[in-house]
Each structure stands twice: as structure tokens, then as C-alpha cells.
Design an enzyme around this catalytic site. Structure first.
Site, PDB file in Angstrom:
ATOM      1  CG  ASP A 102     -27.207  18.194 -45.906  1.00  0.00           C
ATOM      2  OD1 ASP A 102     -28.482  18.905 -47.107  1.00  0.00           O
ATOM      3  OD2 ASP A 102     -26.229  17.618 -45.785  1.00  0.00           O
ATOM      4  CE  LYS A 151     -20.781  17.624 -37.746  1.00  0.00           C
ATOM      5  NZ  LYS A 151     -21.021  17.075 -36.898  1.00  0.00           N
ATOM      6  NE  ARG A 185     -11.390  14.648 -41.308  1.00  0.00           N
ATOM      7  CZ  ARG A 185     -12.077  14.395 -40.991  1.00  0.00           C
ATOM      8  NH1 ARG A 185     -13.427  15.125 -40.433  1.00  0.00           N
ATOM      9  NH2 ARG A 185     -12.167  12.933 -39.772  1.00  0.00           N
TER      10      ARG A 185
HETATM   11  P1  ATP Z   1     -18.360  15.444 -35.977  1.00  0.00           P
HETATM   12  O1  ATP Z   1     -17.443  14.727 -34.551  1.00  0.00           O
HETATM   13  O2  ATP Z   1     -17.836  16.703 -35.726  1.00  0.00           O
HETATM   14  O3  ATP Z   1     -19.998  14.700 -35.820  1.00  0.00           O
HETATM   15  P2  ATP Z   1     -16.355  13.602 -37.364  1.00  0.00           P
HETATM   16  O4  ATP Z   1     -15.158  13.802 -37.583  1.00  0.00           O
HETATM   17  O5  ATP Z   1     -16.930  12.348 -37.358  1.00  0.00           O
HETATM   18  O6  ATP Z   1     -17.235  14.968 -36.931  1.00  0.00           O
HETATM   19  P3  ATP Z   1     -16.960  14.627 -40.620  1.00  0.00           P
HETATM   20  O7  ATP Z   1     -16.769  14.226 -41.146  1.00  0.00           O
HETATM   21  O8  ATP Z   1     -15.938  15.792 -39.395  1.00  0.00           O
HETATM   22  O9  ATP Z   1     -17.425  13.456 -38.948  1.00  0.00           O
HETATM   23  O10 ATP Z   1     -18.251  15.604 -40.160  1.00  0.00           O
HETATM   24  C1  ATP Z   1     -19.218  15.218 -40.533  1.00  0.00           C
HETATM   25  C2  ATP Z   1     -20.482  14.574 -40.096  1.00  0.00           C
HETATM   26  O11 ATP Z   1     -21.399  14.388 -39.255  1.00  0.00           O
HETATM   27  C3  ATP Z   1     -21.319  13.193 -40.330  1.00  0.00           C
HETATM   28  O12 ATP Z   1     -19.581  11.634 -40.309  1.00  0.00           O
HETATM   29  C4  ATP Z   1     -22.055  12.373 -39.603  1.00  0.00           C
HETATM   30  O13 ATP Z   1     -21.834  12.049 -38.742  1.00  0.00           O
HETATM   31  C5  ATP Z   1     -22.610  14.315 -39.119  1.00  0.00           C
HETATM   32  N1  ATP Z   1     -23.740  14.493 -39.554  1.00  0.00           N
HETATM   33  C6  ATP Z   1     -24.769  15.480 -39.415  1.00  0.00           C
HETATM   34  N2  ATP Z   1     -25.460  15.333 -40.017  1.00  0.00           N
HETATM   35  C7  ATP Z   1     -24.822  15.478 -41.950  1.00  0.00           C
HETATM   36  C8  ATP Z   1     -25.163  15.781 -42.758  1.00  0.00           C
HETATM   37  N3  ATP Z   1     -26.400  16.785 -43.006  1.00  0.00           N
HETATM   38  N4  ATP Z   1     -23.961  16.070 -43.553  1.00  0.00           N
HETATM   39  C9  ATP Z   1     -22.805  14.947 -43.758  1.00  0.00           C
HETATM   40  N5  ATP Z   1     -22.421  14.365 -42.253  1.00  0.00           N
HETATM   41  C10 ATP Z   1     -23.513  14.992 -41.191  1.00  0.00           C
END
Ligand code: ATP
Length: 530
Positions: A223, A225, A383
Site C-alpha cells: 500500500d 503510506k 502492532r
Molecule cells: P507513523 O508515525 O509512521 O504514521 P504510527 O505509529 O502512527 O506511525 P503505525 O501503525 O506505526 O502508526 O503506522 C501505520 C500508520 O500509517 C497508520 O496509523 C496510518 O495512520 C498510516 N497509514 C498511511 N497509509 C496507510 C496504509 N495504506 N495502511 C495502513 N496505515 C497507513
């Protein structure tokens, strides 16, 4: 189950348990302590006791500053405070607004502290400042609830993720009366449209090849991001609810997302995705613009910015729960239900295809990719390794430990921030460096206000803070350095954004920074930190 609910639970009981918890490292001993207290807790007290044991108040914001806790009244000799009554006082404080509210709030706080014993004062202080908050305790608490209620831990955990929080689950399990009734009550916590569930989270990999390799040649979903804010959108008929990663309700602030959800050809649906502000040509706008639209703290809405929702998952559609369906199946539903809003993806087992997509999306202004197991269910609140994120630049979520007064253009402002990584061993933070780079004027103004709220000391130059504010930092790498206690220093650290959706317990650890910072790959060079 022991039903010994005749005596109300006193704050002193929670304080004693909390102290005993801190005094032992044994998880078994901790669990026994929790089980003992929960066994004495009546259903109406469970939500408060559960929160206090996790180190948190039930009120997200009480308006009480750290400084107001500086000089406390003398403690009471005998404990008298009942937990439910204490919760009511904080509720009252949180509800105060307008002129005179801070005086009134302080008066309530003083009366409360005056009625508390020394032990209870210590607990109250910790609850207000967040000092007692430990992520790990929440998992133990769920296990303890399971033991006290006589049901499997997995049932309690699953219910908590689906309920979005521990307290209602603890109350239902402990109030059920028998293990069978508790199981039935927990099974009732299915996905309900309109009730947010904890979002599934991603692990990290240093590059695309490593992320894909983790799936051992199987087909993966890659996907894009997107760099916006996480949104979970529930629609039931015309009713729409939009919540953030931390499950805060932002429905009223995002009418455009509500309209998009209403426009879908379904009766009910739960979608998981990311919302962001776009340029006229479809490129993502700088993150700050997205953030200012949804900020839970600074409520003013930036004029003229519209958020566009993009969805990467669907958890429910028209009466059908999809949490346990493999991602592949959920995506087929997503493409049928919301094709116009689906996040771009490729499905492949070829690392090169994944790498090309990564390069293309990053070139288009996206943040990176998330590589996902096509066969995995939606694991609310976890996670795990089913989702693995890869970003082109190193970013870390660190905690601001102190801030220095600015000079020149920044006189009057709090500018250079001291950055700390989490140390899971001690529960504290290890300083990694400082930065005054990357801050916009708006951020400087905001942080100057915010850091005064968190101030614990001020020597005229450096303001020491309560470690509470999480900040996302980009770096060019890390290098060994004797200057800081962690033995490493950050190269060219700059602020990307303040993260109000993360608690300090969710900040990156020293180990993560060491591993993902690519220490070995960095040549030793002059310390670019400031
Ligand atoms: P980050 O600060 O890297 O966004 P995080 O700690 O908030 O990370 P993680 O679960 O580590 O959260 O990383 C996934 C995050 O990325 C999700 O919380 C979401 O907000 C974002 N995101 C963006 N695009 C996608 C996607 N295609 N699939 C899943 N999550 C996505």
C-alpha cells in the site's frame, strides 16, 4: 469469583496497590496484586479503579497544570476518599470553563489533596502528571481482569480492543457474577457500528527488500503510506462517526469526510483510512495543514483546507463483520464499496515491483509504503508483523525533556528542544540530542504555550519539562557520541510535527533508534546536532 463488594474501594487501596506494583519487577506478583484489588471492586467502581491502576485519570484533560501541584496542603492522617468520589471531583474540574475557572479548579484540587493521605497524594500527583502511566501495565491489567473473572485472557484482550478501552470490558467481566456469564458478556463485545475499535498498527523495516523478505516469498499487498491523519469512519444509515488513531471523535470538524461516507452506496460500513489535504493537482499538502484541520487541542479550523479521505481497510459492511476475513477479501469489499477512495496498492510477491512502487509513490509526495500480509485478519490494537511500514527517511517519535529560551528572532519564544528516547528498563527517557530546526512560526508559538503547561523547573535559560509531549523528528542518521548518556547522537535532527495522538509510553526506544537509525551505515562525522 470472590464477591466482597460491601466496602467501597478507597483511594488508599489503589495507592497501596500502586506502590506495591512499583516495588516488584515480577509480572506474576504484579498480576496477583491487581487480581486482589479487582476482586474487591464493585462494578460501578471498576472503570475508575482500572484507569487509576493504569496510571491515568478518566478525564483526558483536567486543566490542572504541573506547577499548581508544586505546593500542596499537608496530607490527612486517615484515608477517607472513595475512588468514585475522587473521579467526580476531577470530572467537575474538567467541566469548568470561563473566567474564574482556574481559581475554582485550584480550590477543588487543594480540597482534594488536603483530604488525601501522603500515600494518596503521591498517587493523585502521579495521575495528574501522567508520571505513573505505563503502557505495559494495561496488558497486565487485562490479564488480571481475566483471572479475577475466571475467563481466558484472550477473550478479555479481544473485547478490550473491540471496545476501544479497558474499563467497560473490566466492568462487564467482573460484574457478570460467574465465569460463564463473564464469557457471554465478553462475547457481546463484537464490532458494533458506531463504537470505535483500536486501530491495527504496523511494525517497521529499514527498507522494502527487508519488509518483503519477511513474508518469505508469499504474495503481499503493498500500500502507499499516506501522510495524513488516521481516520476510522463508522456509518449506520445517515449517522456517521469519525475518530482518530487515539479514538477521539472529530466528526464535527470534518464535514467533508462525513459527506463522503454518506455518499457510499451502503447501509452500514466501518472503514479505516487516512485523511489528508491535497493540492489542486492531487499532491499531498504539507502535513501541518492536515493536522491543523483535525487538531484535537487547537480547535480552530484552518480556512480553505479540505481533507480528502482515503481508505485502506474495511471492517464491516451491511451487517457483515470482516475483522476475521483475510485482507485480500476485505480489499475486494473495499473496492466494491468505496472504489473512489481506495488507497493505491499493488499485490505482488516480487521485491522489485514493491521497490518500484515505493520509489514512484515517494516521488509523488507520499510517505512510504506499508507491506501487508494478504491473508491476515484485522488485528485491532496490535502492532504485529502482518503490517510492515517502510519510509525513505528516518523518523522517530521522541519525548521533549526540556526546552531552551530562544535568542535573536526567537527571543520570548521557547525554541531549542531536548529530545529523549524511551528506556523501557527504567521507565524513563534517555537524552539523544537537541534541535531548533524545522519549526514553523505557528509551531513555535504553540510550543511556547504548551511547554509552559509542562514546566517543572526554569533556571532562566533551560526550562525542564514533565516528559509528556511526543514529537516526530526526522534525522539523517545517528552516530556514536560520548556526549549523551545513550552513547549516540542524532545527525541533523529536525522537527516534523508534534504528535498529540501518542503518549510517551508509545515513543520510540533507544534500541529502536539504534537499530533503525542505521548506526553501522553512518560514517563518523562532525555532530550536526545543535
Ligand atoms: P507513523 O508515525 O509512521 O504514521 P504510527 O505509529 O502512527 O506511525 P503505525 O501503525 O506505526 O502508526 O503506522 C501505520 C500508520 O500509517 C497508520 O496509523 C496510518 O495512520 C498510516 N497509514 C498511511 N497509509 C496507510 C496504509 N495504506 N495502511 C495502513 N496505515 C497507513
Amino acid at each position: 469469583m470472590h464477591a466482597r463488594h460491601d466496602e467501597p474501594v478507597l483511594l488508599a487501596d489503589v495507592a497501596a496497590t500502586s506502590r506495591a506494583l512499583a516495588a516488584t519487577r515480577s509480572r506474576l506478583a504484579k498480576r496477583a496484586l491487581l487480581v486482589d484489588l479487582l476482586g474487591r471492586t464493585a462494578p460501578d467502581e471498576v472503570p475508575v479503579v482500572a484507569r487509576y491502576l493504569a496510571g491515568e485519570l478518566r478525564q483526558r484533560r483536567t486543566g490542572l497544570g504541573w506547577r499548581s501541584l508544586g505546593s500542596l496542603p499537608a496530607p490527612a492522617d486517615e484515608p477517607s476518599l472513595e475512588v468514585v468520589a475522587v473521579d467526580a471531583v476531577f470530572e467537575q474540574m474538567a467541566g469548568l470553563s470561563g473566567s474564574g475557572s482556574s481559581t475554582r479548579r485550584l480550590a477543588l484540587a487543594r480540597d482534594l489533596f488536603a483530604a488525601a493521605t501522603a500515600d494518596e497524594q503521591h498517587l493523585l500527583r502521579g495521575l495528574v502528571t501522567g508520571e505513573l502511566r505505563q503502557g505495559a501495565l494495561d496488558a497486565l491489567l487485562l490479564d488480571a481482569v481475566a483471572e479475577a473473572a475466571g475467563v481466558p485472557a484472550a477473550s478479555v484482550r479481544r473485547a478490550a480492543m473491540l471496545a476501544g478501552s479497558t474499563e467497560p470490558v473490566a466492568a462487564a467481566a467482573l460484574g457478570a457474577g460467574s465465569p460463564e456469564a463473564a464469557e457471554a458478556a465478553l462475547a457481546g463485545f463484537g464490532l458494533t457500528v458506531g463504537r470505535p475499535v483500536r486501530p491495527m498498527l504496523a511494525a517497521s523495516a529499514p527498507d522494502v527488500a527487508a519488509a518483503v523478505a519477511g513474508f518469505e516469498g508469499r504474495e503481499v499487498v503493498v500500500d502507499a503510506k499516506l501522510d495524513g491523519i488516521r481516520v476510522q469512519v463508522h456509518r449506520d444509515g445517515d449517522e456517521v462517526l469519525v475518530v482518530t488513531r487515539s479514538l477521539d471523535d472529530i466528526t464535527a470538524r470534518v464535514p467533508e469526510i462525513v459527506a463522503a461516507a454518506r455518499g457510499l452506496d451502503v447501509r452500514s460500513v466501518v472503514l479505516d483510512g487516512e485523511a489528508l489535504a491535497l493540492d489542486a493537482d492531487g499532491r499531498p499538502r504539507p502535513f501541518q495543514e492536515t493536522a491543523s484541520r483535525s487538531a484535537t487541542r487547537d480547535a480552530e479550523i484552518a480556512a480553505g483546507t479540505t481533507l480528502t479521505p482515503f481508505f485502506f481497510d474495511v471492517l464491516h459492511v451491511d451487517g457483515r463483520d470482516l475483522l476475521d476475513a483475510p485482507l485480500r477479501e476485505r480489499l475486494a469489499v473495499l473496492d466494491a464499496v468505496a472504489p473512489a477512495y481506495a488507497v493505491e496498492r499493488v499485490v505482488t510477491s516480487d521485491p522489485e515491483v514493491a521497490q518500484e512502487s515505493f520509489a514512484r509513490w515517494v516521488g509523488e509526495g507520499q510517505e512510504g509504503v506499508i507491506v501487508k500480509d494478504a491473508e491476515a485478519p484485522y488485528e485491532a490494537g496490535r502492532r504485529g508483523s502482518a503490517w510492515v511500514k517502510v519510509k525513505p527517511r528516518h523518523t522517530f517519535d521522541l519525548v521533549v525533556l526540556a526546552v531552551e529560551r530562544g535568542s535573536g528572532r526567537r527571543t520570548e519564544l521557547l525554541s531549542n528542544i531536548h529530545l529523549g528516547a524511551r528506556d523501557p528498563e527504567s521507565g524513563g527517557f534517555v537524552m539523544l540530542g537537541k534541535t531548533f530546526k524545522g519549526m514553523t512560526d505557528e509551531m513555535l508559538a504553540w510550543q511556547t504555550r504548551r511547554f509552559r503547561e509542562l514546566e517543572v523547573a526554569d533556571d532562566g535559560w533551560t526550562v525542564t519539562l514533565h516528559p509528556e509531549q511526543v514529537v516526530e523528528i526526522a534525522i539523517d542518521g545517528i552516530q556514536r557520541s560520548p556526549r549523551y548518556p545513550g552513547g549516540i547522537a542524532l545527525r541533523f535532527a529536525r522537527v516534523l510535527r508534534y504528535r498529540d495522538d501518542k503518549t510517551p509510553a508509545e515513543a520510540d526506544t533507544l534500541d529502536t533508534v539504534r537499530t533503525l537509525g542505521g548506526l553501522r551505515a553512518q560514517p563518523a562525522g562532525p555532530d550536526a546536532g545543535t
